[in-house]
Design an enzyme around this catalytic site. Sequence first.
Site, mmCIF file in Angstrom:
data_model
loop_
_atom_site.group_PDB
_atom_site.id
_atom_site.type_symbol
_atom_site.label_atom_id
_atom_site.label_comp_id
_atom_site.label_asym_id
_atom_site.label_seq_id
_atom_site.Cartn_x
_atom_site.Cartn_y
_atom_site.Cartn_z
ATOM 1 C CB ALA A 252 -1.011 0.042 1.154
ATOM 2 C CB ALA A 253 4.449 2.067 0.218
ATOM 3 N N GLY A 254 2.600 2.621 -2.287
ATOM 4 C CA GLY A 254 2.348 3.362 -3.529
ATOM 5 C C GLY A 254 0.985 4.033 -3.512
ATOM 6 C CG ASP A 255 -2.317 1.535 -2.961
ATOM 7 O OD1 ASP A 255 -1.969 1.489 -4.153
ATOM 8 O OD2 ASP A 255 -2.621 0.525 -2.302
#
Length: 315
Positions: A252-255
């Site tokens: 989820a880091a990219g989100d």
Amino acid sequence: MKKRILVVSSANMDMVQKVSRVPFSGETILEHGGTYSYVPGGKGANSAITMARLGADCVFMCKVGDDPNGKRLTSLYKSEHIDTRYMIVDKESPTGLASILVESNGANRIIVFPGANGTMTGKDVEGAFNCYPDAVYLQFEIPDEAVIEACRIAHRKDIPIFIDAAPAREDFPLEAVAPVEMFSLNETETMIFTGIDPTSDANCLRAAIKLRNRTGAKYVVLKLGERGAFLFDGEEFYNYPAEKIDVVDTTAAGDVFTAALTCYYMENGNIGAAIRFGNAAAALSVSRAGASSSIPTLAELNEYKKEKDEGSPEE
Ligand code: RIB
């Protein structure tokens, strides 16, 4: 008044397995030291929760199944103060499920079973525009038809479009979303859409120019993991180093990065500061386990930035 951001995207339940290593084909591993858990996820939901926790007025349009996972996700979104009026319960399909393997270095491998996400149509999307959004935020974990229709409506109403191009599909017709305000993608997605590995400034720039030509993006933002972010504004390029932090889980880091960037940009209009804000939010996310469980609140982010400033040497 806070900006209203309409997220048209996916919702999943994540089955997260923490493993020391992933098995080879045909191999069975008895994972004595590992754990598994069910954590709310989905690229769209992670983005909507990020926006809500950072103080945006977030409206989330997605589809879930008529099942316990769908109910659990819906009540989570409500408790996060996300506007769920336009969510659709699909009686025929299960809620999306992601199977996620997280290795001890924090890297992940994800397989998504789209379920109800995969049944979203252009018609489903229309109604959500009744919320009069200031911006529309899209990803590619729903059918192309829904993404393209959301862009068509947004263009007609002159609403800026932010795209986090995940997951990438080589055959997605990028020209159909043009023009967008911002087009953001990670290294793998850059490779898939452009055939260019963004390993150097020269390669990043070549890829960003290709993407800009196809999407008409005012800003192309490449997410380069531990190398930070790369911005191309049509004239110049800029590098933004990643925060230094111990990695627990990159899920989820990219989100979180792109959603935080979008919120900040919508409020302040400064793309460079918005990328730095996104980097800080993503850093906090990778320092924690899981998808939605890793997303920081505005207070946590402010505290992190304050501690960082206090810890940096005097000029
Ligand atoms: O980007 C992370 C997300 O990808 C996970 O939460 C999973 O559900 C998949 O959508």
